[in-house]
Each structure stands twice: as structure tokens, then as C-alpha cells.
Design a protein around this motif. Structure first.
Motif, PDB file in Angstrom:
ATOM      1  N   THR A  33     -92.962 -98.654   8.684  1.00  0.00           N
ATOM      2  CA  THR A  33     -92.429 -97.599   8.988  1.00  0.00           C
ATOM      3  C   THR A  33     -91.283 -97.704  10.213  1.00  0.00           C
ATOM      4  N   PHE A  34     -90.085 -96.740   9.786  1.00  0.00           N
ATOM      5  CA  PHE A  34     -89.013 -96.844  11.018  1.00  0.00           C
ATOM      6  C   PHE A  34     -89.521 -95.970  11.766  1.00  0.00           C
ATOM      7  N   TRP A  35     -89.079 -96.189  13.167  1.00  0.00           N
ATOM      8  CA  TRP A  35     -89.572 -95.392  14.213  1.00  0.00           C
ATOM      9  C   TRP A  35     -89.734 -93.785  13.985  1.00  0.00           C
ATOM     10  N   PRO A  36     -88.712 -93.351  13.604  1.00  0.00           N
ATOM     11  CA  PRO A  36     -88.392 -91.882  13.365  1.00  0.00           C
ATOM     12  C   PRO A  36     -89.548 -91.216  12.783  1.00  0.00           C
TER      13      PRO A  36
ATOM     14  N   GLY B   9     -81.826 -97.002  14.039  1.00  0.00           N
ATOM     15  CA  GLY B   9     -80.362 -97.163  13.284  1.00  0.00           C
ATOM     16  C   GLY B   9     -80.408 -97.159  11.714  1.00  0.00           C
ATOM     17  N   ARG B  10     -81.707 -98.097  11.476  1.00  0.00           N
ATOM     18  CA  ARG B  10     -81.692 -98.397   9.963  1.00  0.00           C
ATOM     19  C   ARG B  10     -82.202 -97.039   9.329  1.00  0.00           C
ATOM     20  N   TRP B  11     -82.856 -96.219  10.115  1.00  0.00           N
ATOM     21  CA  TRP B  11     -83.439 -94.885   9.538  1.00  0.00           C
ATOM     22  C   TRP B  11     -82.263 -93.957   9.208  1.00  0.00           C
ATOM     23  N   ALA B  12     -81.402 -93.805  10.308  1.00  0.00           N
ATOM     24  CA  ALA B  12     -80.119 -93.203  10.089  1.00  0.00           C
ATOM     25  C   ALA B  12     -79.159 -93.736   8.908  1.00  0.00           C
TER      26      ALA B  12
ATOM     27  N   ILE C 105    -100.637-104.087  20.496  1.00  0.00           N
ATOM     28  CA  ILE C 105     -99.009-104.078  20.455  1.00  0.00           C
ATOM     29  C   ILE C 105     -98.562-103.820  19.074  1.00  0.00           C
ATOM     30  N   ILE C 106     -97.762-102.682  18.901  1.00  0.00           N
ATOM     31  CA  ILE C 106     -97.435-102.156  17.665  1.00  0.00           C
ATOM     32  C   ILE C 106     -95.905-102.223  17.475  1.00  0.00           C
ATOM     33  N   ARG C 107     -95.200-102.774  16.323  1.00  0.00           N
ATOM     34  CA  ARG C 107     -93.806-102.795  16.169  1.00  0.00           C
ATOM     35  C   ARG C 107     -93.661-102.065  14.956  1.00  0.00           C
ATOM     36  N   THR C 108     -92.805-101.093  14.765  1.00  0.00           N
ATOM     37  CA  THR C 108     -92.310-100.390  13.741  1.00  0.00           C
ATOM     38  C   THR C 108     -91.104-101.065  13.083  1.00  0.00           C
ATOM     39  N   SER C 109     -90.766-100.551  11.955  1.00  0.00           N
ATOM     40  CA  SER C 109     -89.555-101.014  11.011  1.00  0.00           C
ATOM     41  C   SER C 109     -89.741-102.340  10.291  1.00  0.00           C
ATOM     42  N   GLY C 110     -90.938-102.877  10.510  1.00  0.00           N
ATOM     43  CA  GLY C 110     -91.025-104.200   9.711  1.00  0.00           C
ATOM     44  C   GLY C 110     -91.047-105.701  10.099  1.00  0.00           C
ATOM     45  N   GLU C 111     -90.293-105.385  11.329  1.00  0.00           N
ATOM     46  CA  GLU C 111     -89.721-106.747  12.088  1.00  0.00           C
ATOM     47  C   GLU C 111     -90.972-107.135  12.781  1.00  0.00           C
TER      48      GLU C 111
ATOM     49  N   ALA D 183    -100.415 -90.544  10.805  1.00  0.00           N
ATOM     50  CA  ALA D 183    -101.141 -91.569   9.905  1.00  0.00           C
ATOM     51  C   ALA D 183    -100.979 -92.896  10.121  1.00  0.00           C
ATOM     52  N   ALA D 184     -99.725 -93.285  10.569  1.00  0.00           N
ATOM     53  CA  ALA D 184     -99.168 -94.633  10.699  1.00  0.00           C
ATOM     54  C   ALA D 184     -99.922 -95.216  12.104  1.00  0.00           C
ATOM     55  N   PHE D 185    -100.036 -94.196  13.159  1.00  0.00           N
ATOM     56  CA  PHE D 185    -100.773 -94.763  14.332  1.00  0.00           C
ATOM     57  C   PHE D 185    -102.168 -94.836  14.074  1.00  0.00           C
ATOM     58  N   GLU D 186    -102.775 -94.124  13.378  1.00  0.00           N
ATOM     59  CA  GLU D 186    -104.412 -94.120  13.017  1.00  0.00           C
ATOM     60  C   GLU D 186    -104.345 -95.670  12.291  1.00  0.00           C
ATOM     61  N   GLN D 187    -103.580 -95.806  10.985  1.00  0.00           N
ATOM     62  CA  GLN D 187    -103.633 -96.970  10.472  1.00  0.00           C
ATOM     63  C   GLN D 187    -103.550 -98.233  11.256  1.00  0.00           C
TER      64      GLN D 187
END
Length: 250
Positions: A218-221, A28-31, A191-197, A226-230
């Protein structure tokens, strides 16, 4: 269990976690940041999911668990719920053949009671069609809440006690684990959570007791290789003690 070593970010020898779980947050925040409707954010989120499943297989991850739809998501506006369920239907109908062709096994966790008939049927079809595959296991947490899962497991244990098959004094953490939604799967290493939360939001609370948590901005979309490997690189740098002491005795 020995984990595979791969080269990430130009450095060899990173340990790949056997089981990665992802809280896919920020559609939602990405949009909103792009003045687009939330539905477009969810659509792009499905594209990110396809990309992530492919990358997980390429990296040699054994199990990928995704938080697809929370039991709390039913409180969202009806229009958004329709969009989310519509995307689930499209993902299974359009992607199931590809997942099966790529030897992906689909597992579903969460409460299936009360789901719309076609949604329940699609979830069952995804599991049944891929049951014998032995590649990446894709665990879809749908209508899932960790507290609710623990409560279901406790009720099942209570039924065993009432039926006389188990004494209350025999209840242990291990027995409770055996009544969870997928007791045969190992707990997530990462466990990875995207969007900074930076919270778990009722996701795998029992299974995450010793998981490494990585929160990415990173927002999920926009979640990509690169983000996964990081995130995996961050995991690889940590020393997992499981309540014990480090090798040096710290």
C-alpha cells in the motif's frame, strides 16, 4: 513485558507490539498514479499520519516512531523540500493541540543543527508542550539518518574517552546505545514500510537488530486501519527468538 491482546480481523488474541516504527513511503507514486502533483501526495500523506496516530492509540500501542524527513531528503528539488517543510509546519501548528488533548507525548530524534529557526522552534515546542503526557509516545524522526545517529553516538563516546571519564576498553554496545538519540526508549518490535519497497533506507539501523520487518504494498496515503491491523497480524504470527532457540528447540 506483557503485551495487550486485541481482536483483529475477527480473530481474538493477537499480540500488540509495544513499539511500532513506520517508514511512510509512496506519496509521490500515489500522486503520479493519479496524475496529481507530488505535493498532493504529501498532503494526503499527512492525512494518513493523522489517521495512523489515532489508530495506534486505539490499539494500545505504546510508542509509534515515524520517518518524517530523512537527512538524505535535502537532495530533493527545493520546491519539494519547501512543500515537505510546509506540511511539517502545518502539522505541528494545527495538530499539536489535538495531540496534547489526547495525551500524546511527542519526541524528536535526528540532527537539529542547521534547521531553519521556526522549524527548530516548532519541534522544541511540540516536545515541551507534551512532555508530561503519558499516553502514546509519538517519535518523529526528522532530519534523521541511522548512520549519522550512530556516528553522533560514537563521537559522544570519544569525547568521554578524551575527557578521561571513560576508558576505550570500557566501550560496549550497551554504552553506545546510551548515547543514541532516544536511549530511554525500547527498540521497535515491528517496523512497517509502505509502498512495496523492501529496505530500511538508513532508518533505525542500530535499534532494528531484532525488529520484525513487514513490507506492505500500500502507498502511504492509502494506509488505513485494515493495512495497519494486517501488519500487526503478520507480526503476531512470528516467533521472536532474539538469537536464541525456539521453545521446541528448533
Amino acid at each position: 513485558m506483557s503485551m495487550p491482546k486485541v481482536s483483529l480481523d475477527g480473530t481474538s488474541g493477537f499480540e500488540i507490539p509495544r513499539h511500532v516504527a513506520i517508514i511512510m513511503d509512496g506519496n509521490g507514486r500515489w500522486a503520479a498514479a493519479r496524475s496529481l502533483p507530488r505535493a498532493e501526495g504529501h498532503r494526503r500523506g499527512v492525512e494518513a499520519l493523522r489517521r495512523t496516530v489515532r489508530i495506534a492509540g486505539e490499539l494500545g500501542i505504546g510508542i509509534l516512531t515515524i520517518f518524517a524527513f530523512s537527512s538524505e531528503n535535502w537532495s530533493r528539488p527545493q520546491s519539494e523540500i519547501r512543500d515537505l517543510l510546509g506540511l511539517l509546519r502545518l502539522f505541528i501548528r494545527h495538530d499539536l493541540a489535538d495531540l496534547h488533548r489526547n495525551n500524546v507525548k511527542v519526541r524528536i530524534i535526528g540532527d537539529r543543527n542547521g534547521l531553519e529557526g521556526d522549524v527548530s522552534s516548532l519541534l522544541n515546542e511540540a516536545e515541551e508542550k507534551t512532555r508530561d503526557n503519558d499516553g502514546l509516545t509519538l517519535v518523529v524522526a526528522f532530519n534523521y539518518g541511522a548512520r549519522q545517529e550512530i556516528a553522533r553516538a560514537a563521537r559522544r563516546l570519544a569525547d568521554e574517552v578524551v575527557a578521561g571519564r571513560l576508558a576505550a576498553t570500557d566501550i560496549t554496545a550497551e554504552r553506545l546505545s546510551n548515547f543514541m538519540d532516544a536511549p530511554d526508549l525500547p527498540d521497535p518490535d515491528l517496523i512497517i514500510r509502505t509502498s512495496g519497497e523492501q529496505r530500511l533506507s538508513n532508518f533505525l539501523l542500530w535499534q532494528s537488530a531484532y525488529s520484525e520487518l513487514v513490507f506492505v504494498p500500500t502507498f502511504w496515503p492509502d494506509f488505513d486501519r485494515a493495512a495497519f491491523e494486517q501488519a500487526i497480524s503478520e507480526y503476531s504470527r512470528r516467533e521472536r527468538r532474539f538469537g536464541g532457540l525456539a521453545a521446541a528447540g528448533s
